[in-house]
Design an enzyme around this catalytic site. Sequence first.
Site, short mmCIF file in Angstrom:
data_model
loop_
_atom_site.label_atom_id
_atom_site.label_comp_id
_atom_site.label_asym_id
_atom_site.label_seq_id
_atom_site.Cartn_x
_atom_site.Cartn_y
_atom_site.Cartn_z
N TYR A 141 0.91 -1.54 0.32
CA TYR A 141 -0.23 0.18 0.24
C TYR A 141 0.90 0.77 -0.15
CZ TYR A 141 -4.25 -2.62 1.53
OH TYR A 141 -5.07 -4.18 1.87
N LYS A 189 3.50 -15.41 2.61
CA LYS A 189 3.68 -16.08 0.89
C LYS A 189 4.91 -16.55 0.54
CE LYS A 189 0.82 -17.72 -2.77
NZ LYS A 189 0.02 -19.01 -2.23
N ASP A 221 -3.62 -18.31 1.36
CA ASP A 221 -4.33 -18.65 0.97
C ASP A 221 -4.91 -20.12 2.16
OD1 ASP A 221 -1.71 -20.44 0.32
OD2 ASP A 221 -2.42 -20.84 -1.64
N ASP A 245 -5.13 -6.92 5.62
CA ASP A 245 -6.42 -6.37 4.94
C ASP A 245 -7.42 -7.29 4.86
OD1 ASP A 245 -8.09 -4.60 4.05
OD2 ASP A 245 -7.45 -3.55 3.08
N ASP A 249 -11.01 -8.49 7.58
CA ASP A 249 -12.57 -8.46 6.50
C ASP A 249 -12.65 -9.76 7.10
OD1 ASP A 249 -12.38 -5.74 6.50
OD2 ASP A 249 -11.67 -5.61 5.06
#
Length: 368
Positions: A141, A189, A221, A245, A249
């Site tokens: 970000y 990851k 994942d 993030d 959520d």
Amino acid sequence: MKRHIVMLPGDGIGKEIMGSAKIVLQTIATEFGHQFTFAEHAIGGSAIDQFQTPLPDTTVKACEEADAILLGAVGGEKWDSLPGDQRPEKGLLGIRKALGLFANLRPIKGFLPLLHASPLKEEVIKGSDILIIRELTGGLYFGEPKGRIEKGNAVVDTLYYHRTEMERIIDKAFQSAQHRNKKLTSVDKANVLESSRFWREIVEAKRKEYPDVAVEHLLVDAAAMKLITQPNQFDVIVTENLFGDILSDEASVLTGSLGMLPSASIRTDGIGLYEPVHGSAPDIAGKGIANPLGMILSTALMLRHSFDMHEEADEIERAVQTSLDQGYYTADLAIEDGIVVSTKEMTDIVIGNLSTNSVSNCICNSYA
């Protein structure tokens, strides 16, 4: 113990639920012998109306001098037509940046009387109690360069982290795990990303400093799938900005109600901003039916993480649980054979469950 708390009610139902937070904290202060002082300042749409900016300098200064900050909610249709850099949400992003808040804490707990509203089967979500810790200031970000290149025919985003940014969030996760069930899941990851391999190396190095905490590594994942299939297998989850993030959520819908979820954004010295994850709900503002429990649970986070008051935080969480077990709920929730109550009534019930002596009645009657 003396502590100064800045309150940012914000917009919509923010002022109503902030009133609930204040009297809960007054009850805790009285019962445990603390002294809390409060100062209220504007942020978001209300600040735009008063000061023509979503984050006045006076608000920033007050927050910099506080021991902790409570936020209600920001935003609403009234300000939707404003340019992006002038909208209420910029106040929230701005205060996080101004205070250097690098760690987002998102507890995800399934309350038994509300599990019927979860999209998961009750036997899957039952018993889940997760703390997701997300890095807030680095990663994809914020990395540079970013933007369109090659005459607009290509695009680049940069995932950048410095070792110190990773170390401080990972330290916070280990410390949080020590206060819970001493289990940490690090999500990355590492099979694809060099940044994740670096992250995993730091977790492995740090675990030597926290030998009482069990550590597992999980690819993002796999973590996303396990949150749905085995959420009660997690205790503390730590991960970088983008993954955090998405996962926080995803996890927020598991309990069946956003109105029950608190959150925190903190830094290394314990200063933090505490807020419920729900929005400002302008459509019900002023009707006295807003759910105050996410805000009240945010005060428990504040006591635990900024003030090191673990017993007091536990007491608030116990009182909320007891109130739900007794069958009381606000209009956004639904408990079978329960009793629908107003914002004020729910707050009074929680305070009654906080205390067995007369001081709670005295404070409860001061609710405005």
